[in-house]
Enzyme design. Sequence first.
Site, PDB file in Angstrom:
ATOM      1  N   GLY A 492       0.847  -1.185   0.000  1.00 34.85           N
ATOM      2  CA  GLY A 492       0.000   0.000   0.000  1.00 34.85           C
ATOM      3  C   GLY A 492       0.878   1.228   0.000  1.00 34.85           C
ATOM      4  N   VAL A 497       2.799  -5.331   3.294  1.00 37.22           N
ATOM      5  CA  VAL A 497       2.205  -6.243   4.273  1.00 37.22           C
ATOM      6  C   VAL A 497       2.717  -7.655   4.006  1.00 37.22           C
ATOM      7  CG1 VAL A 497       0.073  -7.119   5.251  1.00 37.22           C
ATOM      8  CG2 VAL A 497       0.149  -4.809   4.328  1.00 37.22           C
ATOM      9  N   ASP A 608      -9.632   6.043   4.754  1.00 41.07           N
ATOM     10  CA  ASP A 608      -9.313   5.255   3.569  1.00 41.07           C
ATOM     11  C   ASP A 608     -10.180   3.989   3.518  1.00 41.07           C
ATOM     12  OD1 ASP A 608      -8.122   4.708   1.182  1.00 41.07           O
ATOM     13  OD2 ASP A 608      -6.240   3.966   2.024  1.00 41.07           O
TER      14      ASP A 608
END
Length: 799
Positions: A492, A497, A608
């Site tokens: 992101g 991640v 978001d």
Amino acid sequence: MSFSSEAFIQILLIFLLLPSSICQLPLDTLTPNQPIRDGDVLVSSRKLFALGFFSPGNPQHRHVGVWFYKVPEKTIVWVANRNHPVNDSSGVLSISGDGGLVIHGKDQSTPLWSANVTLSSPNNFTAKLRDTGNLVLLENGNQRVVWDSFDYPSDTVLSSMKLGLDRRSGLEWLITSWKSKDDPGTGSCTYGIDPRGSPQLFLKKEGGPLWRSGPWIGDRWSGEPQLSSTVGLFNLSFVNNEDEISYKRVVANDSLFTRGVLDESGIYQRLMWNDKENKWIELVSDPNEWCDNYGLCGPNSNCDPYNDYKFACTCQPGFEPKSPSDWYLRIGVGGCIRKAGVSVCRNGEGFVPVNRVKVPDSSTAVRVNMSLSLEACKLECLMDCSCTAYTSADERGGGNGCLTWHGDLMDTRTYPKVGQDLYVRVDATSLGNRRRNKCSFILTAGSTYFEESSGGTAFDDSRINSELAFFHLKTITTATNNFSIENKLGEGGFGSVYKGILHNGKEIAVKRLSKFSGQGVEEFKNEILLIAKLQHRNLVRILGCCVEDEEKILIYEYLPNKSLDSFIFNETKRALLNWTKRFEIIFGIARGILYLHEDSRLRIIHRDLKASNVLLDNSLNPKIADFGMARIFSGEQSEANTNRVVGTYGYMSPEYAMEGLFSIKSDVYSFGVLLLEIITGKKNVGYYHEEYPNSNLVGHVWDLWKEGRAVEIFDSSIEEYLVSEVVRCIQIGLLCVQEYATDRPTMSAVVSMLGNDAALPSPRRPAFLLKRMTPSGEPSSGEGANSVNDVTCTIVEGR
Ligand SMILES: *[C@@H]1O[C@H](CO)[C@@H](O)[C@H](O)[C@H]1NC(C)=O
Ligand SMILES: *[C@@H]1O[C@H](CO)[C@@H](O)[C@H](O)[C@H]1NC(C)=O
Ligand SMILES: *[C@@H]1O[C@H](CO)[C@@H](O)[C@H](O)[C@H]1NC(C)=O
Ligand SMILES: *[C@@H]1O[C@H](CO)[C@@H](O)[C@H](O)[C@H]1NC(C)=O
Ligand SMILES: *[C@@H]1O[C@H](CO)[C@@H](O)[C@H](O)[C@H]1NC(C)=O
Ligand SMILES: *[C@@H]1O[C@H](CO)[C@@H](O)[C@H](O)[C@H]1NC(C)=O
Ligand SMILES: *[C@@H]1O[C@H](CO)[C@@H](O)[C@H](O)[C@H]1NC(C)=O
Ligand SMILES: *[C@@H]1O[C@H](CO)[C@@H](O)[C@H](O)[C@H]1NC(C)=O
Ligand SMILES: *[C@@H]1O[C@H](CO)[C@@H](O)[C@H](O)[C@H]1NC(C)=O
Ligand SMILES: *[C@@H]1O[C@H](CO)[C@@H](O)[C@H](O)[C@H]1NC(C)=O
């Protein structure tokens, strides 16, 4: 001797009935000869309540409990042997001289539980389960009650059950949570009346306050607004005399099943059984909103949850933040102090009203005088330099009686419609242009004394530091195989991640923040500590963090089924989500956001929200990920606007994308887009339809809506659904994406709209009807993208 025929028939009847009446006592009564064994059940006379042995979890733990007889899911309202279950099916509840009522297991010598009353002739007593759910021990002849279960509640308050204090015996009527869902043992949360000062209902955990009701103001508690939907359903009564302080709520129609229950996390819910829907419906819960949490903003502050664009905490008039940096970080701990260098004693001081609030904690440093009028109360307070605020003690009939505070003002919050006016003592300057109070000039002499302020501490630090783990970097590098590419789950804007496996086998998701996040380590830790407190079943749980060398890492629970976008935007997987499931997902997301906005101890704006930030667990329940992260990365932000707009095209509200203004309403906008995407199975960005070549998804839905054809956009892979439900959902979605933030509903309104059938307002025109370009300048293709390659864009500066 001769009988009248009537007497004869009576005798005949008695004989006829005798055999059965010998072996069959009323079902609601327990006698010395007829104890209750495991498997037997007592039922109250109108079959409203039942009593017997049950196992909440472990089948080897047998407890005696009372439940609603007619409610299909066994709803336990009282437990006798909470902490001492019988460990097999040998349990017996019986009447005994030594103890009154006792429960034995195999061991006949020592009871596992006892009512602790001594009966000199136990054969003269019976126990009866009443239709109120109260188990009473009665003396046969005079029906004198020697013990009743309502005096020793478990975790549930029933209609006509008292909370409070019996001043004669010292007995406290208070409920205590269970240890856990399957262990009725005495837990750590309590709900009852604190008799000190002007008595208030208090919800406490491990003795520390979580919520309070405010004082009784004649017909209700100051901080417990009456729901219009329940007015007339209950009679409230409050008694405060030399015998007792008590509060009870009596349901006017006793065919309705109601209960108040305190769960182990410290939430008190009032529920009513709905026969049609066959489930318990929540009427109200405490704490319900962010500002309900006790003392969040610290002493001498006020919490206003309806302050959309600002921090909910404000200082009381005449006060300023004790630690401006804490205040800036949205940690209310320090609260507020009297403005420096001012005097509020014989120096032109006066009072400023703070409208419609739950008045400050009235358990310490308060005085009550019911014989004073509000005007007299003001004078009384003004003349006493230790007096910090006053209000009327009884709100009925325009207000009378006098309640004064003589120390810090703790735990005040605003209610927009109900609530009381509080008058706060301020210095002459703060009084400002307000009409000066003449009295302040004539007061020259008179005794003044100061009382030790004992407002209590606002915030329990131990609550913040529990649960969160700090991991060593080495643990994380090992778990993720040195952040290997095979372990990478996605990328992101803020970092990558990875999947990790701890040495104990536990799977984790590791978010390694990019080195350019530009935030200091201390600030990062601060935020983490706050976010660690967020716990909701629709939020991904954060397990810990790691701050070492240059690394800043967040560790989350791992969810194997990936994100919502990988389902709804995938031709094959979308079919797994039928309408029922999609509705549950929408509802779950809404509740998760509501929690972030209002129910947690913090007010968090996600900023978001999008399909790739909603993960699904094994049962496909939604969990919002990345909550609050956006805040960590914005050094110069305020709640009202920001220099760095972070977010994702297609989900950003106009005021946020264009002016950098963000608020809970910008999340509502993103939620609306997400809702429409879930319903249609189509992406807002990159949407294309031949009939409407220039519209995005929201625009297309709006056009169809205006023509009354909204349901045509519904995902064609779904076969079974109710048109009315789908249309209602689309309407809610359109309400959320309205152009003006003020028109959009709050999340609590959204949750309520999703949860009932009340009429909805008509949506106004949504924002962003036209296609927008992606950052590269090309309309993005709508194919196959999901969380892994769905880049979060960051539009920076220069607006
Ligand atoms: C039940 O508890 C008693 C003591 O209270 C113990 O002696 C017995 O072994 C227990 N039985 C089982 C099945 O655990
Ligand atoms: C009876 O007394 C015991 C020991 O003092 C106590 O633990 C128990 O809670 C009491 N039972 C009730 C019903 O009050
Ligand atoms: C109990 O009842 C018996 C008769 O049923 C009576 O003789 C006796 O006095 C009663 N005892 C008490 C303590 O009331
Ligand atoms: C509730 O209060 C009203 C007015 O005081 C009274 O008439 C009514 O009987 C009460 N109802 C119950 C169930 O106590
Ligand atoms: C009480 O509630 C029952 C069940 O909802 C209902 O049938 C009945 O009409 C109600 N009685 C009154 C007096 O409102
Ligand atoms: C209440 O105020 C009246 C009038 O000032 C005073 O006479 C009385 O003593 C006060 N009562 C209490 C309990 O302080
Ligand atoms: C992890 O990577 C770093 C740098 O790429 C390297 O120095 C280190 O030896 C690696 N450790 C392991 C256990 O592979
Ligand atoms: C969710 O993940 C679990 C574990 O990987 C898997 O067994 C299950 O089939 C998945 N469910 C769906 C609907 O993909
Ligand atoms: C919808 O799907 C869920 C599982 O995802 C399933 O339990 C449920 O029965 C389905 N409902 C209908 C109406 O098909
Ligand atoms: C859709 O899901 C299936 C099954 O998980 C997967 O094989 C396929 O690659 C996915 N399609 C796209 C376009 O991502």
